[in-house]
Enzyme design. Structure first.
Site, short mmCIF file in Angstrom:
data_model
loop_
_atom_site.label_atom_id
_atom_site.label_comp_id
_atom_site.label_asym_id
_atom_site.label_seq_id
_atom_site.Cartn_x
_atom_site.Cartn_y
_atom_site.Cartn_z
N ASP A 192 40.92 42.52 36.86
CA ASP A 192 39.59 42.31 37.43
C ASP A 192 38.98 43.64 37.87
O ASP A 192 39.65 44.47 38.47
CB ASP A 192 39.74 41.38 38.65
CG ASP A 192 38.41 40.90 39.18
OD1 ASP A 192 37.65 40.30 38.41
OD2 ASP A 192 38.13 41.13 40.38
N GLU A 243 58.62 47.92 30.30
CA GLU A 243 59.99 47.52 30.60
C GLU A 243 60.26 46.10 30.12
O GLU A 243 61.41 45.68 30.00
CB GLU A 243 60.24 47.55 32.12
CG GLU A 243 60.24 48.95 32.71
CD GLU A 243 60.21 48.89 34.24
OE1 GLU A 243 60.60 47.84 34.82
OE2 GLU A 243 59.76 49.89 34.84
C1 GLC Z 1 34.95 40.01 38.34
C2 GLC Z 1 35.13 38.54 38.15
C3 GLC Z 1 34.15 37.82 39.00
C4 GLC Z 1 34.40 38.19 40.45
C5 GLC Z 1 34.37 39.69 40.65
C6 GLC Z 1 34.94 40.08 41.98
O1 GLC Z 1 33.72 40.46 37.89
O2 GLC Z 1 35.05 38.21 36.80
O3 GLC Z 1 34.19 36.45 38.83
O4 GLC Z 1 33.44 37.60 41.26
O5 GLC Z 1 35.13 40.34 39.68
O6 GLC Z 1 36.32 39.87 41.99
#
Ligand code: GLC
Length: 526
Positions: A192, A243
């Site tokens: 993310d 790993e």
């Molecule tokens: C990314 C995710 C989104 C989330 C953001 C904060 O963009 O896809 O859904 O709100 O990160 O974590």
């Protein structure tokens, strides 16, 4: 060849996929009960949005415990069983890892609050006595104040304090979290906000920022984006993954426009793949598509990484809706934008065939295969996305692409579960349920199932190269070896289907003519 170079990966937004316990929220038991559907759909892997313990201030992207499952979704034992069951169904599992920020309920942040200004616990986050001019990506300021007067940085919601990646504890924590899930058999991680972990030292002001205006378009050189030091983190993580053998994979959420800089994340000792958002953002125009495709192929070729093709995800207006609109209104999330859903659906069918024919991997966001449109008329009090609240409703937020799936039956909740559904489904989705579409050879679901099956069996598809063929403007026409051709008609008129044996078409071919907004795959002789 490794599986991820041409995988079809299905994104499961767990809360909205299938509800096993009848509380209105999707869960692991619901997902497990539908693994047969996913196998029959013909995908190779599932990417599951965050399932960790979370107060759900941002649908689970606010993680309070990276090593435990939120009770709303099930237990760790359920997750382990799911991973095993998926593997038995031939489906790999990619989990979502959220390293840029934690939840304000995470023990580290709670301790930071307790220990006060100047304490070591505060150094794991970005606490300051004064703020800078950064804005939250969800709207409003990127700083919130705690009781003792200090401020902390949150690029997203106030409930998502940014972690300080200069801190050794933070650096050490995530490889350990990766190991935790790798030991439980996951096949990979979706990372993310992968380009924003490292912030420029001193957190300098951004240039040209307008206070108070929500914006999602930071320049690539913003002080909280794409810092060169971020690559060290992924090199470190790649060693951990290594790993566990060559078959585990990282996919990065990287919103970096500059192709050269984007490619740096995909060097052989960093991430394996990344989402192709430039393709997702591309309007329905042949020239624009050709350009994005060319750029994508060139960028990835430099680092030897396979491209990916993405039409939708849980953060953007669904593409059935986008493609039914004028270019200028493409991604908007507000009421009353003129949208032709029949047109959008035709184009979505053609786009599915286009993405599955291109070199590399392909993503299917849950509901794409049912042709679901964005839902705008949700009651405001049921909207959960912090974007809605933080922009004062100027942006309706992302709930409209997260409405629970319609599985069957004639009325909501359409067999989503035995209870209701956490967001109401439009009654007209009775026409779009999976059960109904399975019985209709012309449905979106039947198109996806057939296309994915052909894609899996056709040696020309997946990883590899492609060649453009001369075509009139408005037509996308390319071939792949051996003996495969894809034609997409984005002109306003019918065109001749070129010679070859049609394998699948997104619309009926009347007398070997391809209608506007349609695509066909052909087997050619050489
Ligand atoms: C990314 C995710 C989104 C989330 C953001 C904060 O963009 O896809 O859904 O709100 O990160 O974590």
């Amino acid at each position: 060849m490794t599986w991820w170079r041409d995988a079809a990966i299905y994104q499961v937004y767990l809360r909205s996929f299938a509800d096993g316990d009848g509380d209105g929220t999707g869960d692991i038991a619901g997902l497990e009960s539908r693994l047969g559907y996913l196998r029959e759909l013909g995908v190779d892997a599932l990417w599951i949005n965050p399932w960790y313990v979370s107060p759900m201030a941002d649908g689970g992207y606010d993680v309070a415990d990276y090593r435990a499952i939120d009770p709303a979704f099930g237990t760790l034992a359920d997750a382990e069983r799911l991973i095993e069951a998926a593997h038995r169904f031939g489906l790999r599992i990619i989990v979502d890892i959220v390293p840029n920020h934690a939840s304000d309920q995470h023990p580290w942040f709670q301790q930071a609050l307790r220990d006060g200004p100047g304490s070591p616990a505060r150094e794991r986050f970005h606490f300051r006595d004064e703020t800078n001019n950064w804005q939250s990506r969800f709207g409003g300021p990127a700083w919130s104040r705690v009781e003792d007067g200090q401020w902390y940085l949150h690029l997203f919601d106030a409930a998502q304090p940014d972690l300080n990646w200069e801190h050794p504890d933070v650096r050490a924590e995530f490889p350990s979290v990766l190991r935790f899930w790798l030991d439980r058999g996951v096949d990979g991680f979706r990372i993310d906000v992968a380009a924003r972990l490292v912030k420029q030292a001193g957190l300098p002001d951004k240039r040209g920022r307008i206070e108070g205006v929500p914006t999602f378009t930071d320049a690539d050189d913003a002080p909280d984006k794409d810092r060169p030091e971020v690559h060290e983190i992924y090199r470190d993580w790649r060693l951990v993954l290594g790993e566990y053998g060559p078959d585990r994979v990282f996919v990065g959420e990287i919103w970096v426009r500059d192709p050269e800089r984007f490619a740096l994340y995909l060097r052989p000792d960093e991430l394996h793949t990344a989402f192709n958002f430039e393709f997702l953002k591309c309007a329905w125009e042949a020239g624009a598509f050709r350009e994005v495709i060319d750029r994508t192929l060139a960028t990835h070729a430099k680092v030897g990484a396979p491209p990916t093709w993405v039409l939708s995800n849980h953060d953007v207006t669904r593409h059935v809706t986008r493609y039914g609109r004028k270019r200028s209104a493409f991604l908007k999330r507000e009421h009353g934008v003129p949208t032709d859903l029949a047109l959008g659906t035709r184009r979505a069918r053609a786009a599915a065939l286009l993405t599955m024919a291109l070199p590399g991997g392909v993503y299917v966001y849950q509901g794409d295969e049912l042709g679901l449109p964005e839902v705008f008329d949700l009651p405001d009090e049921l909207r959960e996305d912090p974007v809605f609240r933080r922009t004062g409703g100027l942006d309706l937020g992302r709930d409209g692409c997260r409405v629970p799936l319609p599985w069957g039956g004639d009325a909501p909740p359409f067999e989503f579960g035995k209870g209701g559904a956490w967001l109401p489904q439009p009654p007209e989705w009775r026409e779009l349920t999976a059960a109904r579409q399975l019985g209709d050879p012309d449905s979106m679901l039947s198109l996806y199932r057939l296309a994915l099956r052909i894609r899996r069996g056709e040696p020309a598809l997946g990883d590899g190269g492609m060649r453009w063929l001369d075509s009139e403007p408005g037509v996308i026409d390319f071939e792949r070896d051996p003996g495969f051709r894809c034609v997409v008609n984005l002109t306003g008129h019918e065109i001749d289907v070129p010679p070859g044996e049609p394998l699948i078409a997104s619309a009926a071919l009347e007398g070997m003519r391809l209608p506007p907004d349609a695509a066909v795959w052909l087997r050619t002789s050489d």
